[in-house]
Design a protein around this motif. Structure first.
Motif, mmCIF file in Angstrom:
data_model
loop_
_atom_site.group_PDB
_atom_site.id
_atom_site.type_symbol
_atom_site.label_atom_id
_atom_site.label_comp_id
_atom_site.label_asym_id
_atom_site.label_seq_id
_atom_site.Cartn_x
_atom_site.Cartn_y
_atom_site.Cartn_z
ATOM 1 N N VAL A 1 0.855 -1.191 0.000
ATOM 2 C CA VAL A 1 0.000 0.000 0.000
ATOM 3 C C VAL A 1 0.890 1.240 0.000
ATOM 4 N N THR A 2 0.755 2.061 -1.031
ATOM 5 C CA THR A 2 1.518 3.317 -1.038
ATOM 6 C C THR A 2 0.537 4.480 -0.904
ATOM 7 N N SER A 3 0.402 5.331 -1.923
ATOM 8 C CA SER A 3 -0.429 6.533 -1.780
ATOM 9 C C SER A 3 -0.616 7.181 -3.146
ATOM 10 N N ASP A 4 -1.671 8.002 -3.279
ATOM 11 C CA ASP A 4 -1.784 8.802 -4.515
ATOM 12 C C ASP A 4 -0.609 9.783 -4.633
ATOM 13 N N LYS A 5 0.014 10.092 -3.476
ATOM 14 C CA LYS A 5 1.117 11.063 -3.470
ATOM 15 C C LYS A 5 2.399 10.495 -4.054
ATOM 16 N N CYS A 6 2.378 9.218 -4.446
ATOM 17 C CA CYS A 6 3.580 8.628 -5.081
ATOM 18 C C CYS A 6 3.827 9.246 -6.457
ATOM 19 N N TYR A 7 2.802 9.842 -7.073
ATOM 20 C CA TYR A 7 2.960 10.409 -8.416
ATOM 21 C C TYR A 7 3.634 11.783 -8.359
ATOM 22 N N GLU A 8 4.405 12.082 -9.382
ATOM 23 C CA GLU A 8 4.966 13.425 -9.524
ATOM 24 C C GLU A 8 3.808 14.379 -9.804
ATOM 25 N N ASN A 9 3.592 15.351 -8.908
ATOM 26 C CA ASN A 9 2.461 16.276 -9.055
ATOM 27 C C ASN A 9 2.823 17.367 -10.059
ATOM 28 N N THR A 10 2.297 17.235 -11.267
ATOM 29 C CA THR A 10 2.630 18.201 -12.323
ATOM 30 C C THR A 10 1.628 19.346 -12.364
ATOM 31 N N GLY A 11 0.627 19.301 -11.465
ATOM 32 C CA GLY A 11 -0.379 20.358 -11.435
ATOM 33 C C GLY A 11 -1.493 20.132 -12.446
ATOM 34 N N THR A 12 -1.444 19.035 -13.161
ATOM 35 C CA THR A 12 -2.487 18.767 -14.152
ATOM 36 C C THR A 12 -3.836 18.537 -13.459
ATOM 37 N N LEU A 13 -4.927 18.874 -14.145
ATOM 38 C CA LEU A 13 -6.252 18.660 -13.562
ATOM 39 C C LEU A 13 -6.824 17.304 -13.967
ATOM 40 N N ARG A 14 -6.182 16.650 -14.931
ATOM 41 C CA ARG A 14 -6.688 15.331 -15.321
ATOM 42 C C ARG A 14 -6.314 14.309 -14.250
ATOM 43 N N GLY A 15 -6.983 13.175 -14.244
ATOM 44 C CA GLY A 15 -6.656 12.147 -13.263
ATOM 45 C C GLY A 15 -5.344 11.457 -13.613
ATOM 46 N N TYR A 16 -4.548 11.177 -12.584
ATOM 47 C CA TYR A 16 -3.295 10.445 -12.809
ATOM 48 C C TYR A 16 -3.618 8.971 -13.034
ATOM 49 N N ASN A 17 -2.964 8.379 -14.029
ATOM 50 C CA ASN A 17 -3.162 6.936 -14.196
ATOM 51 C C ASN A 17 -1.868 6.192 -13.869
ATOM 52 N N GLU A 18 -1.959 4.888 -13.878
ATOM 53 C CA GLU A 18 -0.885 4.063 -13.315
ATOM 54 C C GLU A 18 0.421 4.148 -14.096
ATOM 55 N N THR A 19 0.394 4.718 -15.308
ATOM 56 C CA THR A 19 1.647 4.826 -16.066
ATOM 57 C C THR A 19 2.338 6.175 -15.840
ATOM 58 N N ASP A 20 1.725 7.068 -15.071
ATOM 59 C CA ASP A 20 2.368 8.366 -14.809
ATOM 60 C C ASP A 20 3.623 8.184 -13.949
ATOM 61 N N ALA A 21 4.525 9.204 -14.057
ATOM 62 C CA ALA A 21 5.829 9.100 -13.386
ATOM 63 C C ALA A 21 5.688 9.177 -11.867
ATOM 64 N N MET A 22 6.534 8.427 -11.186
ATOM 65 C CA MET A 22 6.633 8.531 -9.734
ATOM 66 C C MET A 22 7.370 9.825 -9.368
ATOM 67 N N GLY A 23 7.113 10.330 -8.148
ATOM 68 C CA GLY A 23 7.796 11.558 -7.749
ATOM 69 C C GLY A 23 7.535 11.829 -6.282
ATOM 70 N N GLY A 24 7.053 13.048 -5.979
ATOM 71 C CA GLY A 24 6.760 13.387 -4.592
ATOM 72 C C GLY A 24 7.597 14.570 -4.153
ATOM 73 N N TYR A 25 6.922 15.635 -3.681
ATOM 74 C CA TYR A 25 7.582 16.897 -3.335
ATOM 75 C C TYR A 25 8.243 16.809 -1.967
#
Ligand SMILES: NC(=O)c1ccc[n+]([C@@H]2O[C@H](COP(=O)([O-])OP(=O)(O)OC[C@H]3O[C@@H](n4cnc5c(N)ncnc54)[C@H](O)[C@@H]3O)[C@@H](O)[C@H]2O)c1
Length: 364
Positions: free
Chosen positions: A141-165
């Motif tokens: 179990v991780t989190s929605d925050k695992c994705y790099e937040n690019t500020g996009t308004l679309r929903g992040y899907n599972e192929t989006d880049a990992m990141g985290g501020y």
């Protein structure tokens, strides 16, 4: 049939699958972990838990007597030998890894501990599981925050880049990368366990006492008879009841065991779009459920700009796991308000929590 009933019909967790199933759960003393343990016991599973002690006496783990439902072990996921011994003793078929330092704000004060628990803890869990031949499926179990937040308004899907501020978010991105590497390196042949990861956002529900979270803050004020001051009333957020992702994690584990390698990847578990509502709507509806003594005050003043939240695209889980949220927005508020009101009135919290679970999974 109303909409809620039709969603309950879409539940795929199968009590026949879970009955007597041996499950090893890390983080069972936490908010989600205690709900997960009670749900697993309601389904007849045998649960072994590994976690630090519950933090305070009001935690769900304590007030619902969850220790009686679980082979309870206090341990630290930073201690690989202890974790390995515990897994070997338990011989589980399914491992669900939820133990984590789970707070963003604390991660700024304790970055080293946060990475040690969330990243190396995940390495240790996967490493320990390699030595237990009974293990068939692992859900990290991780989190929605695992994705790099690019500020996009679309929903992040599972192929989006990992990141985290911040340290917490990036530790969850790291845990994802660790999980994928272990999956490719050590869990890839036909005889090894199947490994998947699960990404969900903030949840609400009874038994959460975390500081700086809106619903616990509101509930504390209602219980104390104080006026709750709501900053950023126009901010729109997604609201999801804790049982929805917990049911998602179990659906994923079940699919791994039944359906195999095609499910051994990352999955999003977010709420329906109609659960994205302004904070002002949330407080009004919570107050209506709480009763006449609820008082609040909307602070429309100059509040600081807030970053766009990470919205999850959950179409993959809907299509391939046949999972979708079963608790609508107002029902989530009703369940939460009912839980805190009952706590305030010294009700039997075990009975109440189990009733909420059984109503949600359809009295199975
Ligand atoms: N609650 C949310 O809104 C939310 C949102 C997204 C993701 N998550 C994730 O879901 C999981 C569960 O979250 P939660 O809200 O129940 O968190 P929580 O803080 O209530 O519980 C955390 C659990 O992890 C255990 N733990 C912490 N450090 C440990 C260590 N070093 N060794 C062993 N156990 C340790 C605690 O004892 C507790 O059982 C976490 O991985 C969290 O990051 C939670």
């Amino acid at each position: 049939m109303d909409r809620r009933e039709s969603r309950v019909e879409s539940l795929v967790i199968d009590p026949d699958f879970w009955r007597n199933r041996r499950v090893f759960l890390t983080g069972h003393t936490g908010f989600k972990g205690a709900w997960m343990t009670l749900l697993l016991r309601s389904l007849g599973a045998q649960v072994s838990g590994f976690a630090l002690p519950p933090e305070n006496e009001k935690d769900l783990f304590n007030v619902a007597g969850v220790q009686s439902d679980v082979e309870h072990q206090i341990g630290d996921v930073r201690d690989l030998p202890l974790l390995r011994d515990s897994l070997r003793m338990a011989k589980p078929e399914i491992v669900i890894h939820m133990a984590a330092q789970s707070l963003v704000r604390l991660s700024y004060d304790e970055p080293v501990e946060t990475y040690a628990t969330n990243v190396m803890g995940t390495v240790h869990l996967l490493e320990a599981a390699r030595s237990v031949p009974e293990v068939r499926a692992i859900v990290v179990v991780t989190s929605d925050k695992c994705y790099e937040n690019t500020g996009t308004l679309r929903g992040y899907n599972e192929t989006d880049a990992m990141g985290g501020y911040d340290p917490y978010s990036s530790s969850k991105g790291c845990a994802e990368i660790v999980t994928a590497a272990y999956q490719r390196s050590f869990f890839h042949d036909g005889s090894s366990a199947l490994v998947a990861s699960a990404r969900a956002g903030n949840v609400i529900g009874g038994g959460d006492w975390a500081r700086d979270r809106l619903v616990p803050d509101i509930m504390r004020s209602f219980m104390a008879g104080q006026v709750v001051r709501i900053r950023n009333p126009d901010a729109v957020r997604p609201w999801q009841h804790v049982m929805d992702p917990v049911i998602g994690y179990l659906t994923l584990a079940q699919r791994l065991v039944q359906g195999g390698r095609q499910f051994a990847e990352g999955w999003n578990f977010g709420p329906h779009e109609d659960s994205e509502v302004p904070v002002s709507t949330l407080v009004r509806q919570l107050a209506a459920h709480w009763g006449a003594d609820a008082r609040w005050d909307l602070d429309k003043g100059d509040n600081p700009h807030e970053a766009a939240y990470l919205k999850l695209d959950c179409s993959k889980a809907r299509a391939r796991l046949e999972w979708s949220p079963v608790i609508e927005f107002d029902r989530a508020l009703q369940l939460s308000s009912e839980w805190y009101r009952a706590f305030h009135e010294h009700a039997d919290m075990r009975a109440l929590t189990l009733r909420q679970i059984n109503e949600t999974i359809g009295g199975r």
